[in-house]
Structure formats: structure tokens, C-alpha cells
Design a protein around this motif. Structure first.
Motif, mmCIF file in Angstrom:
data_model
loop_
_atom_site.group_PDB
_atom_site.id
_atom_site.type_symbol
_atom_site.label_atom_id
_atom_site.label_comp_id
_atom_site.label_asym_id
_atom_site.label_seq_id
_atom_site.Cartn_x
_atom_site.Cartn_y
_atom_site.Cartn_z
ATOM 1 N N GLU A 102 46.899 36.173 33.367
ATOM 2 C CA GLU A 102 48.041 36.693 34.122
ATOM 3 C C GLU A 102 47.573 37.318 35.433
ATOM 4 N N LEU A 103 46.469 38.080 35.379
ATOM 5 C CA LEU A 103 45.971 38.740 36.586
ATOM 6 C C LEU A 103 45.534 37.722 37.636
ATOM 7 N N ALA A 104 45.074 36.545 37.210
ATOM 8 C CA ALA A 104 44.674 35.515 38.175
ATOM 9 C C ALA A 104 45.830 35.157 39.103
ATOM 10 N N TYR A 105 47.026 34.995 38.541
ATOM 11 C CA TYR A 105 48.199 34.675 39.356
ATOM 12 C C TYR A 105 48.621 35.864 40.221
ATOM 13 N N ILE A 106 48.536 37.074 39.657
ATOM 14 C CA ILE A 106 48.969 38.263 40.389
ATOM 15 C C ILE A 106 48.068 38.511 41.590
ATOM 16 N N TRP A 107 46.743 38.468 41.382
ATOM 17 C CA TRP A 107 45.815 38.682 42.496
ATOM 18 C C TRP A 107 45.922 37.574 43.534
ATOM 19 N N ALA A 108 46.052 36.328 43.086
ATOM 20 C CA ALA A 108 46.220 35.222 44.039
ATOM 21 C C ALA A 108 47.481 35.425 44.867
ATOM 22 N N GLY A 109 48.551 35.894 44.226
ATOM 23 C CA GLY A 109 49.800 36.127 44.942
ATOM 24 C C GLY A 109 49.721 37.294 45.901
ATOM 25 N N GLN A 110 49.073 38.381 45.468
ATOM 26 C CA GLN A 110 48.915 39.545 46.354
ATOM 27 C C GLN A 110 48.140 39.175 47.615
ATOM 28 N N SER A 111 47.014 38.469 47.436
ATOM 29 C CA SER A 111 46.189 38.111 48.589
ATOM 30 C C SER A 111 46.868 37.072 49.474
ATOM 31 N N LEU A 112 47.570 36.127 48.855
ATOM 32 C CA LEU A 112 48.239 35.083 49.631
ATOM 33 C C LEU A 112 49.350 35.662 50.494
ATOM 34 N N TYR A 118 35.964 50.770 30.221
ATOM 35 C CA TYR A 118 35.163 50.294 31.338
ATOM 36 C C TYR A 118 36.061 49.957 32.521
ATOM 37 N N VAL A 119 35.444 49.964 33.691
ATOM 38 C CA VAL A 119 36.117 49.518 34.902
ATOM 39 C C VAL A 119 35.876 48.021 35.040
ATOM 40 N N MET A 120 36.937 47.273 35.252
ATOM 41 C CA MET A 120 36.799 45.822 35.372
ATOM 42 C C MET A 120 35.999 45.467 36.618
ATOM 43 N N ARG A 121 34.981 44.645 36.442
ATOM 44 C CA ARG A 121 34.212 44.124 37.568
ATOM 45 C C ARG A 121 34.446 42.621 37.601
ATOM 46 N N VAL A 122 35.131 42.167 38.633
ATOM 47 C CA VAL A 122 35.660 40.803 38.659
ATOM 48 C C VAL A 122 34.932 39.979 39.704
ATOM 49 N N LYS A 123 34.633 38.738 39.325
ATOM 50 C CA LYS A 123 33.988 37.781 40.216
ATOM 51 C C LYS A 123 35.073 36.945 40.893
ATOM 52 N N PHE A 124 35.312 37.212 42.174
ATOM 53 C CA PHE A 124 36.394 36.565 42.907
ATOM 54 C C PHE A 124 35.900 35.334 43.668
ATOM 55 N N SER A 157 41.189 35.093 43.979
ATOM 56 C CA SER A 157 41.322 35.493 42.578
ATOM 57 C C SER A 157 40.077 35.049 41.820
ATOM 58 N N TRP A 158 40.025 35.364 40.531
ATOM 59 C CA TRP A 158 38.891 34.912 39.729
ATOM 60 C C TRP A 158 39.140 33.461 39.307
ATOM 61 N N SER A 159 38.072 32.753 39.031
ATOM 62 C CA SER A 159 38.183 31.335 38.691
ATOM 63 C C SER A 159 37.275 31.003 37.522
ATOM 64 N N SER A 160 37.707 30.031 36.736
ATOM 65 C CA SER A 160 36.873 29.530 35.644
ATOM 66 C C SER A 160 36.079 28.295 36.061
ATOM 67 N N GLN A 169 31.091 31.299 47.975
ATOM 68 C CA GLN A 169 32.499 31.650 47.803
ATOM 69 C C GLN A 169 32.704 32.843 46.868
ATOM 70 N N TRP A 170 31.669 33.216 46.133
ATOM 71 C CA TRP A 170 31.829 34.264 45.131
ATOM 72 C C TRP A 170 31.531 35.642 45.723
ATOM 73 N N TYR A 171 32.295 36.620 45.312
ATOM 74 C CA TYR A 171 31.912 38.007 45.563
ATOM 75 C C TYR A 171 32.522 38.877 44.475
ATOM 76 N N TRP A 172 31.874 39.998 44.245
ATOM 77 C CA TRP A 172 32.259 40.870 43.132
ATOM 78 C C TRP A 172 33.057 42.069 43.657
ATOM 79 N N LEU A 173 34.054 42.462 42.863
ATOM 80 C CA LEU A 173 34.833 43.660 43.172
ATOM 81 C C LEU A 173 35.079 44.440 41.894
#
Length: 506
Positions: free
Chosen positions: A64-74, A107-113, A82-85, A92-96
Motif C-alpha cells: 500500500e505504501l508503494a502506491y502512496i509514496w509514488a503518488g505523493q512524489s508524482l 524500529y524506524v523504517m529504512r526504505v530503499k527507494f 517509491s520502493w521496488s521489488s 537509481q537506488w537511495y535509502w531514506l
């Protein structure tokens, strides 16, 4: 010259169940209920989907967060992130780090965008990005699940309405009510229908395509609905060849050609235009990655082995009830409508056979298929009614096994909720219930005088079936998380209501 009786009868509406109709017609209230009862069912279905909507799926669900983050940034930057599988170029990768106070976790989520993110089309991200900004959240924040799932509550209401309307058009009102109730209170699907995933929106346009086609709406409306289904997610185009062949079978050759070409161009221009506006080489590379991803079942029997709305099995018997009753569409007399439903069911099954996965079952991939199967489940009543009419016998037209199977389903589903301290029912109670159900089945099978009560029994059983869905959705999170740490939502509907009362009465 007046038309013959035979000619007039050919345009009759779908056959109705005489025994059940008598129940409706005794009072004026019955006539009102017959007309609007489906609205009551859908309101109850939306209530159970709204109940504890923030708990299951978990409030930090990655899909669900993949769509939300993609939408926020777009919507903020004009660039989807967003994160990708999928494996993309290392640059293209960076961590946030993505802290959040809307759910409790250790824990604090550390996401590979990945930037740009082209895993899915832009339709759902734009909707979720706009909704997220209206709620006051920007990239890469996490809105409360109780709020970001609300658009899908609306979609669930639309999809359930379309399931009922299509089933009513093909099979009649009372069979359609059964199909609607079966899907409305299936625990697996009430949880799946509130997820932020493309399949829920795809299903809306798929069902609109079928409804517009069956009701003979203008061709442009069918083209638009199919095109939007494909634009939401490419697997939505499984409806395209089926409708095209249906038009060809009706000898509407120009309409078939126009439909196929217009939908294909609509989707092609939409996807390529989106990719070209952002980064066409990376878009084409992402599409290549998507199409060559190693997914698909080794055999179609997988659909019988792993029920579930998410990534793990949930032993919800309504999954199998919808599946088996829906597959009966292949054994009823074939009309223009049932033939189309049969082919769409096969096409949907073949699509997820190719695109889903065995090890990670991605249960939401099945939402379009099971919406079709739910419509198909009404066919068992229609087939039985036609058989009785042809034989000219005064027989009760509710198949006996329907209330038995629904009763078995609701008894089974009470075991979906298992707390650590009481994972199993008492043996004596379980045996009494099972033997009682077997005894009642035998009585109604062989005692003809009792069969007149079957309509009432079906109504009572479907009421209990609705009740079990409320119990499961209320208890499922606690049962799964009582003995382990789960991302518990801190922003809940209950707390918001309490805060509102405090402000009101201060």
C-alpha cells in the motif's frame, strides 16, 4: 395481428423464486424490501469493511505504501519515487529513513527507494497522492491507515453494486442477492477490498465494461471502461479479446474493430505518454523488467490450495464456496450472457496464472476473478429454477446444499480467529455441532414436508453468515497479534470518536 403468447413470453424478465417471492408479497414492507434490500446488504457490507479498517492489513503495509509514496512524489515533484521489488541500475537506488507516529513499532523504517518508479501505472498513484495531500501529508510521510483506505471503501461500494446489478441482469433479483451477500460478507474479500492495490480499481472498470455491454450502452462507454481497466494495470486488458469476440459473434464487425483498436490505442498512448513525460528509456527498461519477471504458477491447481487476501493463507471457507459455486457457470445452459461470463472467468484465471506467484501468493491478484465468480454463483439458482419450470413440478427451487454449505462456511470461519490460549474448540462441542449439521442435512434430504422451510432457513443462515464476518473483522488483529509485536495503529477511529465527544461536550 396481436402477438402470440409464445412470442410475448420470450421477453420475460429473469425467473424469480416462487416460494421466496411469496414471503416478500405478503405485506407492502415485503415489496419495499424486495426492491431495496440490496441497498441494506451493501450498507452492512460497507460497515463491516469500515470496522477496524486501520488494523488489517497492517498500518505499515509495504504494498500500500508503494502506491502512496509514488503518488505523493508524482503530484509534488512530477517524478514517481517509491520502493521496488525489481532490480534496477544501482544509481537509481537511495535509502531514506521513514519515521512514523501513526503506528507503534520497535524500529524506524529504512526504505530503499527507486527514482523514477515505474512498477505500475500512474492512475492509482495520482489518486492516492492527491488524497494524501488533502489529508496534509507529503513525501515520504505515512498517513494514518484509517484515512488513506477511505477511497477504497467507496470503491468497494461501487464494486458490490455492480456485482449485484450484473447478476440481477443475467439471473434475476433473488439469485443476485445471494451472490451479493456471499461476496459482501466473505472475511477474505472484505479485508482485500479495503487494500490500496490496483486490482480494486481495475475491478471497478472491469465490472463497468461488463455492465455497459450487457445493458447495451453506447460503444464509447464500453471502450472507455475497458481502456481505464488496462490503464490502471495492464492485466486488466484480459477483457479486451473476450468483448471483441462477443461483438464478432453478434456480427457487429465494425463495432468489434473499433472497440479493439480504440482500447489498444487508448492504453498505448496513455502508457507511452506517461513514460515519455518523465523518462522514456527508464520507463521502457522497467516495462522490460516487469514482463520478464519470473512469476506464474507451475500449475493452475495453486488457486485451490492457497486462500488468502494478502501474502499468507487464511483458511476462510467462503473463498472455496465462491470458487466452486462460481465455476458452476460452465455447467448451466449457455446464453449470450453466461457464455461471456464463462469466457471472462477463464481469461481472468489465465491472467493470474501467468502473473501471480506461488511462493508469494499476492492474494489481491484474485480480486477481479473472484468478483466474476461471485456473479457466477447466482447461476445455481437460475439453473435450478429453469429445471423445475421445464419439468412442471411443484418443487422447492433452493438447492438443498446451498444452506448446508453456507452453514458449514460460517462454522468453519469461526476458527479463523484463534487466540494463543485457546487455539482449538472443545472436542465435545465440535462433535455436537458437526453431527447436528449432518443430522439436519439428512432430515431435509429425505423428509419432503420439511423442505418448505428451506427459504426461511436460507435467510437465517445468510444472516448468521453476515454476523460471522463482523466477529472475524473485529477479532482478527487481536488474535494474530496478542502473542507477538505488530504495527499497532496509533490513529484509530475509536480514538477520533472519543476526541470528538470530548470537544463537543467540553
Amino acid at each position: 395481428m396481436p402477438k402470440s403468447k409464445r412470442t410475448r413470453s420470450s421477453s420475460k424478465p429473469p425467473i424469480q423464486h416462487t416460494a421466496l417471492m411469496n414471503l416478500w408479497d405478503k405485506k407492502s414492507l415485503g415489496a419495499w424490501l424486495q426492491k431495496y434490500f440490496w441497498c441494506i446488504v451493501i450498507l452492512l457490507a460497507l460497515l463491516v469493511r469500515f470496522w477496524k479498517i486501520e488494523y488489517i492489513p497492517y498500518a505499515n503495509d509495504a504494498d500500500e505504501l508503494a502506491y502512496i509514496w509514488a503518488g505523493q512524489s508524482l503530484t509534488e515533484f512530477g517524478m514517481p519515487v517509491s520502493w521496488s521489488s525489481f532490480e534496477h541500475a544501482a544509481t537509481q537506488w537511495y535509502w531514506l529513513e521513514v519515521p512514523s507516529d501513526v503506528f507503534s513499532d520497535q524500529y524506524v523504517m529504512r526504505v530503499k527507494f527507486v527514482k523514477p518508479w515505474f512498477d505500475h501505472s500512474f492512475v492509482l498513484p495520482i489518486i492516492m497522492g492527491t488524497w494524501s495531500h488533502l489529508l496534509g501529508y507529503s513525501f515520504p510521510e505515512i498517513p494514518p491507515a484509517v484515512w488513506y483506505r477511505l477511497p477504497f471503501l467507496v470503491l468497494a461500494g461501487i464494486n458490490l453494486t455492480l456485482v449485484y446489478q450484473i447478476a440481477k441482469k443475467v439471473f434475476g433479483n433473488l439469485p443476485a442477492l445471494f451472490a451479493l451477500s456471499l461476496l459482501s460478507f466473505s472475511p477474505m474479500f472484505l479485508l482485500a477490498q479495503r487494500m490500496v492495490v490496483s486490482e480494486n480499481l481495475l475491478t471497478t472498470f472491469l465490472l463497468l465494461t461488463i455492465y455497459f455491454f450487457f445493458t447495451e450502452r453506447p460503444l464509447w462507454s464500453v471502450i472507455l471502461a475497458t481502456g481505464l481497466a488496462g490503464l490502471v494495470k495492464l492485466p486488466g486488458l484480459f477483457v479486451l479479446p473476450i468483448i471483441t469476440f462477443a461483438l464478432l459473434a453478434q456480427r457487429k464487425y465494425k463495432s468489434a474493430a473499433l472497440y479493439f483498436v480504440a482500447v489498444s490505442l487508448f492504453v498505448l498512448v496513455g502508457y507511452l505518454g506517461y513514460g515519455a513525460l518523465i523518462d522514456l528509456p527508464n520507463f521502457l527498461a522497467a516495462m522490460r523488467d516487469q514482463s520478464s519477471r519470473l512469476l506464474g504458477w507451475s500449475n493452475p491447481a495453486f488457486i485451490f490450495s492457497h486462500p488468502g487476501f494478502h501474502t499468507k493463507a487464511v483458511l476462510d471457507l467462503s473463498y472455496y464456496l465462491i470458487l466452486f459455486l462460481g465455476l458452476l457457470i460452465f455447467f448451466v445452459p449457455q446464453t449470450k450472457e453466461t457464455k461471456l461470463l464463462s469466457l471472462l472467468t477463464l481469461a481472468s484465471l489465465f491472467t493470474i496464472w501467468m502473473t501471480s506467484a506461488e511462493q508469494d501468493m499476492l492474494g489481491w491478484y484474485k480480486i477481479p476473478l473472484f468478483s466474476l465468480l461471485a456473479i457466477n454463483s447466482a447461476a445455481i439458482f437460475s439453473f435450478n429454477l429453469q429445471t423445475v419450470e421445464k419439468s412442471k413440478k411443484k418443487a422447492l427451487t433452493i438447492p438443498l446444499f446451498i444452506p448446508v454449505l453456507v452453514t458449514l462456511t460460517l462454522i468453519n470461519n469461526m476458527g479463523v480467529v484463534r487466540f494463543p490460549e485457546s487455539p482449538f474448540p472443545e472436542a465435545q462441542l465440535l462433535r455436537m455441532i458437526v453431527l447436528g449439521l449432518l443430522g439436519v442435512t439428512l432430515l431435509f434430504t429425505y423428509l419432503e414436508s420439511l423442505k418448505k422451510f428451506l427459504p426461511w432457513i436460507l435467510i437465517a443462515v445468510m444472516t448468521l453468515y453476515a454476523g460471522q464476518s463482523f466477529y472475524i473483522v473485529d477479532q482478527y488483529f487481536e488474535a494474530n497479534c496478542k502473542d507477538r509485536t505488530c504495527p499497532t495503529p496509533t490513529v484509530t477511529l475509536r480514538q477520533k470518536v472519543k476526541d470528538l465527544f470530548k470537544l463537543t461536550f467540553q
